[in-house]
Design a protein around this motif. Structure first.
Motif, PDB file in Angstrom:
ATOM      1  N   GLU A 145       9.988   4.179   1.477  1.00 18.36           N
ATOM      2  CA  GLU A 145       8.220   3.830   0.640  1.00 18.36           C
ATOM      3  C   GLU A 145       8.702   2.673  -0.494  1.00 18.36           C
ATOM      4  O   GLU A 145       9.768   2.696  -0.896  1.00 18.36           O
ATOM      5  CB  GLU A 145       7.240   5.262   0.703  1.00 18.36           C
ATOM      6  CG  GLU A 145       7.401   5.749   1.839  1.00 18.36           C
ATOM      7  CD  GLU A 145       5.713   6.017   1.786  1.00 18.36           C
ATOM      8  OE1 GLU A 145       5.485   5.326   1.435  1.00 18.36           O
ATOM      9  OE2 GLU A 145       5.767   7.148   2.476  1.00 18.36           O
ATOM     10  N   SER A 146       7.907   1.605  -0.020  1.00 20.86           N
ATOM     11  CA  SER A 146       8.267   0.926  -1.198  1.00 20.86           C
ATOM     12  C   SER A 146       6.402   1.151  -2.002  1.00 20.86           C
ATOM     13  O   SER A 146       5.438   1.551  -1.493  1.00 20.86           O
ATOM     14  CB  SER A 146       8.093  -0.655  -1.387  1.00 20.86           C
ATOM     15  OG  SER A 146       7.535  -1.173  -0.243  1.00 20.86           O
ATOM     16  N   VAL A 147       6.750  -0.012  -2.544  1.00 20.13           N
ATOM     17  CA  VAL A 147       4.952   0.147  -3.895  1.00 20.13           C
ATOM     18  C   VAL A 147       3.885  -0.491  -2.110  1.00 20.13           C
ATOM     19  O   VAL A 147       2.932   0.693  -1.774  1.00 20.13           O
ATOM     20  CB  VAL A 147       5.056  -1.069  -4.624  1.00 20.13           C
ATOM     21  CG1 VAL A 147       3.381  -0.054  -4.808  1.00 20.13           C
ATOM     22  CG2 VAL A 147       5.394  -0.139  -5.951  1.00 20.13           C
ATOM     23  N   LYS A 148       3.970  -1.108  -1.902  1.00 23.89           N
ATOM     24  CA  LYS A 148       3.219  -1.610  -0.999  1.00 23.89           C
ATOM     25  C   LYS A 148       3.361  -0.783   0.437  1.00 23.89           C
ATOM     26  O   LYS A 148       2.280  -0.906   0.935  1.00 23.89           O
ATOM     27  CB  LYS A 148       3.716  -2.949  -0.763  1.00 23.89           C
ATOM     28  CG  LYS A 148       2.343  -3.736  -0.047  1.00 23.89           C
ATOM     29  CD  LYS A 148       1.474  -4.418  -0.498  1.00 23.89           C
ATOM     30  CE  LYS A 148       0.102  -4.645   0.254  1.00 23.89           C
ATOM     31  NZ  LYS A 148      -0.901  -4.355  -0.110  1.00 23.89           N
ATOM     32  N   THR A 149       4.385  -0.653   0.554  1.00 26.15           N
ATOM     33  CA  THR A 149       4.643  -0.465   2.843  1.00 26.15           C
ATOM     34  C   THR A 149       5.687   0.897   2.740  1.00 26.15           C
ATOM     35  O   THR A 149       6.054   1.223   1.902  1.00 26.15           O
ATOM     36  CB  THR A 149       5.155  -1.695   3.208  1.00 26.15           C
ATOM     37  OG1 THR A 149       6.310  -1.704   3.555  1.00 26.15           O
ATOM     38  CG2 THR A 149       4.457  -3.097   2.891  1.00 26.15           C
ATOM     39  N   VAL A 209      10.317   3.683  -3.617  1.00 27.80           N
ATOM     40  CA  VAL A 209       9.223   4.637  -4.778  1.00 27.80           C
ATOM     41  C   VAL A 209       9.832   5.638  -4.082  1.00 27.80           C
ATOM     42  O   VAL A 209       9.803   6.935  -4.766  1.00 27.80           O
ATOM     43  CB  VAL A 209       7.914   4.642  -5.125  1.00 27.80           C
ATOM     44  CG1 VAL A 209       7.703   2.847  -5.744  1.00 27.80           C
ATOM     45  CG2 VAL A 209       7.059   4.325  -3.742  1.00 27.80           C
ATOM     46  N   ASP A 258       9.370  -2.682  -4.289  1.00 29.06           N
ATOM     47  CA  ASP A 258      10.373  -1.837  -5.369  1.00 29.06           C
ATOM     48  C   ASP A 258      10.492  -0.430  -4.251  1.00 29.06           C
ATOM     49  O   ASP A 258       9.299  -0.055  -3.789  1.00 29.06           O
ATOM     50  CB  ASP A 258       8.891  -1.725  -6.811  1.00 29.06           C
ATOM     51  CG  ASP A 258       9.024  -3.113  -7.140  1.00 29.06           C
ATOM     52  OD1 ASP A 258      10.280  -3.507  -7.829  1.00 29.06           O
ATOM     53  OD2 ASP A 258       7.920  -3.557  -7.026  1.00 29.06           O
TER      54      ASP A 258
END
Lengths: 362, 131
Positions: B62-66, B41, B39
């Protein structure tokens, strides 16, 4: 060296896991996606394979006393059948690990520790365990499944004759779940109601399948480490290696509530007592980014002149809040709720604000 | 896995590049990239007018995780950025080859993307990565 696989590897692979190396383990980072998995745990139920976690058993006539000298929280403060969140410290007050300690009886204590710390923890326990108790590392025998979320109690209840309504938070019992001998613990790392279920490696796949078979369509989702991280972060639960380690103390980390300085001696007590009396120079706080860029682990907290004053230990987009949240060590003078912070993200200093934690409430 | 659109060119860093009728190059990230990120963001976009070297970083996803850097498939100048990503960064997930485009570049060379991977080669490259 090849990565270790849990006894549930084939189950989680079949459930559509995307795997990543996590320490020595090959673990699922996500299944359907972090956002969807996060929402499932907050609104329904999620199932986690956390079999990589370590388990150490301590038995002997003075098992309780022996373990109590290794941890900051106090096993005399709970009863048999109850569990305790605690830190285990070095003489410096730095944290060896954070643990959940299960009090079966004064003669039998069971410890759950972080996967990456198992060998270190076991060596520490063996080295410092006084007479009257013996420790055994049972990590390779146990699998652990966490069932978390508002629908978790009703779901697990379908598979056991144990009356779960009488099992309160942070209590545990032994019982059959789906025909598997299980340590049923009403604990978790998500902020939601639910259970951590410890079973033998051999029984783990059967229990995994039984939980999905007992769930109505859409009720239960498999959850990876990605959502585990966002779920725990929203409740400001510490992650060892990120937010806490041997260079940080429980007091600095906001874990003073698991440090019982009255009464018995334990490793690190003197240092923690001194630190408490001297006052803390830094604290682990929760922050929200004012803007749209998430801060990440390791980013620097800076002052208006660009000098480094602290460090971000965890940071992510919050799937529940749709905002960017995190934790950071900052000077005590900047730790009050509402304090403005600056966090260096790439070539800029991005504004953030210290906020009340947990970030969400049930 | 679905095969990549054949009218695009691809980098080993999982950007796609499309030559427009006016000679500019539209750039985004591939299905493989958005799937690996999860996802999305936030997308950090370059300023219009910024000069990029081939494989130079021009932004961040940028995703939720990385966090993942974006690399330019060619040397050139940024002539447009997708401002819609400011309010809807998840367009990168929902429409990576369409509304989720990221920048448009005026390349310094007319054959700027000719040496990049074809769809077939890129799919083979991704298949090899996942084994």
């Amino acid at each position: 060296m090849s990565l270790l696989r849990t006894p549930l590897y084939e189950n989680i692979k079949a459930a559509g896991a995307r795997f990543v190396p996590f320490g020595e383990w090959e673990m699922p980072v996500q299944f359907a996606g972090i956002q969807a998995e996060h929402e499932a745990v907050r609104t329904r139920a999620g199932l986690f394979d956390v079999s990589h976690m370590g388990e150490v058993e301590v038995r002997g006539p003075d098992a309780l006393g022996a373990v109590n000298r290794l941890i900051t929280n106090d096993l005399e403060g709970i009863v048999d059948g109850q569990a305790l969140y605690t830190c285990m410290c070095l003489p410096s007050g730095g944290i060896v690990d954070d643990l959940v300690v299960y009090r079966f009886s004064r003669e039998h204590i069971f410890i759950c520790c972080n996967a990456s710390n198992v060998d270190k923890d076991f060596a520490h326990i063996v080295e410092h365990l006084g007479p009257g108790a013996e420790a055994r590392n049972l990590s390779e025998r146990y699998a652990q499944l966490a069932v978390q979320g508002p629908l978790a109690p009703a779901l697990v209840q379908r598979l056991t004759s144990v009356d779960l309504s009488t099992l309160k938070r942070y209590f545990f019992t032994l019982g059959q779940v789906a025909g598997c001998e299980t340590l049923i613990s009403r604990t978790g790392y998500t902020g939601e109601d639910g259970f951590e279920l410890y079973v033998s490696n051999d029984d783990a796949p059967k229990l995994w399948d039984a939980l999905f078979a007992a769930a109505a369509p859409g009720e239960l989702m498999p959850i990876g480490l990605g959502a585990r991280d966002t779920l725990r972060l929203e409740y400001k639960m510490a992650l060892y290696g990120n937010d806490i380690d041997a260079t940080t103390t429980p007091l600095e980390a906001g874990l003073g509530w698991v440090v019982k300085l009255d009464g018995r001696d334990f490793i690190g007590k003197d240092a923690l007592k001194d630190q408490k009396e001297a006052g803390l120079s830094r604290r682990l706080i929760g922050f929200k980014m004012d803007g749209r860029v998430p801060a990440r682990h390791g980013y620097e907290v800076v002052d208006a002149d660009g000098a480094v004053t602290g460090v971000v230990t965890s940071g992510s987009h919050s799937p529940s809040l749709k905002e960017n949240i995190g934790m950071a060590y900052v000077p005590t003078t900047s730790s009050a709720i509402g304090s403005p912070l600056l966090i260096r993200i790439r070539d800029r200093a991005e504004p953030a604000t210290v906020v009340k934690t947990p970030f969400v409430s049930r | 896995m679905a095969s990549s659109p054949i009218d695009l060119r691809y980098t080993e860093d999982h950007e796609w590049a499309r030559e427009e009728p006016d000679g500019t190059i539209t750039v985004g990230v591939t299905h493989h990239a958005q799937d690996a990120l999860g996802d999305v963001v936030y997308v950090e976009l370059p300023a219009v007018g910024r000069v990029l070297g081939e494989k130079g970083t021009f932004g961040v996803v940028e995703s939720v995780k990385t966090v993942s850097d974006l690399y330019s498939p060619c040397a050139g100048t940024v002539v447009a950025v997708n401002d819609a990503l400011g309010g809807a960064p998840d367009l990168v997930n929902r429409a990576c080859y369409g509304e989720g485009w990221i920048v448009r570049i005026r390349p310094t060379s007319e054959t700027a993307i000719a040496h990049l991977k074809s769809a077939e080669d890129y799919d083979a490259y991704c298949a090899a990565l996942s084994h």
